[in-house]
Design a protein around this motif. Structure first.
Motif, PDB file in Angstrom:
ATOM      1  N   GLU A  39      15.917  14.762  42.348  1.00 37.82           N
ATOM      2  CA  GLU A  39      16.138  14.763  40.844  1.00 37.82           C
ATOM      3  C   GLU A  39      15.079  15.863  40.473  1.00 37.82           C
ATOM      4  OE1 GLU A  39      16.310  11.937  36.954  1.00 37.82           O
ATOM      5  OE2 GLU A  39      16.197  11.321  38.785  1.00 37.82           O
ATOM      6  N   LYS A  40      13.825  16.178  40.949  1.00 33.60           N
ATOM      7  CA  LYS A  40      12.927  17.318  40.601  1.00 33.60           C
ATOM      8  C   LYS A  40      13.599  18.492  40.534  1.00 33.60           C
ATOM      9  CE  LYS A  40       8.430  19.272  42.045  1.00 33.60           C
ATOM     10  NZ  LYS A  40       7.584  19.347  42.797  1.00 33.60           N
ATOM     11  N   ASN A  43      16.107  18.415  37.576  1.00 33.04           N
ATOM     12  CA  ASN A  43      15.457  18.651  36.204  1.00 33.04           C
ATOM     13  C   ASN A  43      15.103  20.191  35.887  1.00 33.04           C
ATOM     14  OD1 ASN A  43      16.004  15.971  35.674  1.00 33.04           O
ATOM     15  ND2 ASN A  43      13.741  15.515  36.517  1.00 33.04           N
ATOM     16  N   TYR A  44      14.352  20.808  36.892  1.00 31.17           N
ATOM     17  CA  TYR A  44      14.116  22.132  36.799  1.00 31.17           C
ATOM     18  C   TYR A  44      15.136  23.027  36.551  1.00 31.17           C
ATOM     19  CZ  TYR A  44      12.230  26.633  38.294  1.00 31.17           C
ATOM     20  OH  TYR A  44      12.118  28.285  38.135  1.00 31.17           O
ATOM     21  N   VAL A  46      18.214  22.164  35.431  1.00 34.83           N
ATOM     22  CA  VAL A  46      18.877  21.989  34.252  1.00 34.83           C
ATOM     23  C   VAL A  46      17.933  22.644  33.001  1.00 34.83           C
ATOM     24  CG1 VAL A  46      19.316  20.244  32.319  1.00 34.83           C
ATOM     25  CG2 VAL A  46      19.996  19.876  34.725  1.00 34.83           C
ATOM     26  N   GLU A  47      16.605  22.596  33.025  1.00 42.58           N
ATOM     27  CA  GLU A  47      15.847  23.245  31.974  1.00 42.58           C
ATOM     28  C   GLU A  47      15.873  24.636  31.955  1.00 42.58           C
ATOM     29  OE1 GLU A  47      14.461  21.663  29.524  1.00 42.58           O
ATOM     30  OE2 GLU A  47      15.094  19.982  30.323  1.00 42.58           O
ATOM     31  N   PHE A 109      23.173  16.581  38.008  1.00 43.96           N
ATOM     32  CA  PHE A 109      23.180  17.627  37.470  1.00 43.96           C
ATOM     33  C   PHE A 109      23.824  17.941  36.210  1.00 43.96           C
ATOM     34  CE2 PHE A 109      24.145  22.376  37.380  1.00 43.96           C
ATOM     35  CZ  PHE A 109      23.125  22.682  37.008  1.00 43.96           C
ATOM     36  N   LYS A 112      23.057  15.621  33.107  1.00 48.27           N
ATOM     37  CA  LYS A 112      21.756  16.144  32.460  1.00 48.27           C
ATOM     38  C   LYS A 112      22.186  17.310  31.585  1.00 48.27           C
ATOM     39  CE  LYS A 112      18.417  14.054  35.323  1.00 48.27           C
ATOM     40  NZ  LYS A 112      17.306  13.576  34.728  1.00 48.27           N
ATOM     41  N   LYS A 116      22.001  17.280  27.189  1.00 50.08           N
ATOM     42  CA  LYS A 116      21.305  18.486  26.564  1.00 50.08           C
ATOM     43  C   LYS A 116      22.206  18.629  25.282  1.00 50.08           C
ATOM     44  CE  LYS A 116      17.795  19.176  28.903  1.00 50.08           C
ATOM     45  NZ  LYS A 116      16.341  19.050  28.147  1.00 50.08           N
TER      46      LYS A 116
END
Length: 145
Positions: A39-40, A43-44, A46-47, A109, A112, A116
């Motif tokens: 998940e790390k 998250n990276y 996605v941002e 992914f 997420k 947003k």
């Protein structure tokens, strides 16, 4: 994890003659998951996808994010991004995650990105897909976590 991002005017994916995802003005994302992804990494990326300023402003400079232009995303699972072609003539895919690991991570992914506030369409995990798109620019960027 790798994401090949292509800014597009339009994109669609078809499976067995049926359109499973279609967008206008946004990103076609080819998403590869490797054996060590968590998940790390999701998250990276996605941002990164949400925050990149790849759309032009009034002066023609890449200054707007996908959120700012209210763009859409077509996400397609793409294990072949992890092809190893260093030896021989047939690629090896040992670095690509097995489907039982890759599918839930790809779905996370996509979820997420939806969280947003983006419109997200998808292909079908593991299916033979026909992907068509009009690359805008062309702008194509490889993102890795």
């Amino acid at each position: 994890m790798k994401v090949l991002l292509q800014r597009c005017k339009n994109a669609s994916v078809t499976v067995d003659g049926q359109v499973t995802g279609k967008i206008e003005n946004g990103y076609l994302l080819l998403v590869g998951i490797t054996t060590t992804d968590t998940e790390k990494e999701i998250n990276y990326l996605v941002e990164k996808v949400v925050g990149l300023r790849l759309f032009e402003d009034a002066e023609g400079k890449m200054n707007h994010s996908i959120e700012q232009v209210q763009g859409s995303i077509l996400s397609v699972s793409q294990f072949t991004l992890y092809a190893d072609t260093r030896k021989g003539r047939r690629p090896s895919f040992t670095d690509a995650a097995r489907p039982e690991m890759a599918k839930p991570l790809w779905e996370l992914f996509n979820n997420k990105l939806l969280a947003k506030g983006l419109k997200v369409e998808t292909g079908v995990f593991g299916a033979m897909m026909d992907v068509t798109f009009t690359n805008d620019g062309p702008v194509t960027i490889m993102l890795e976590a």
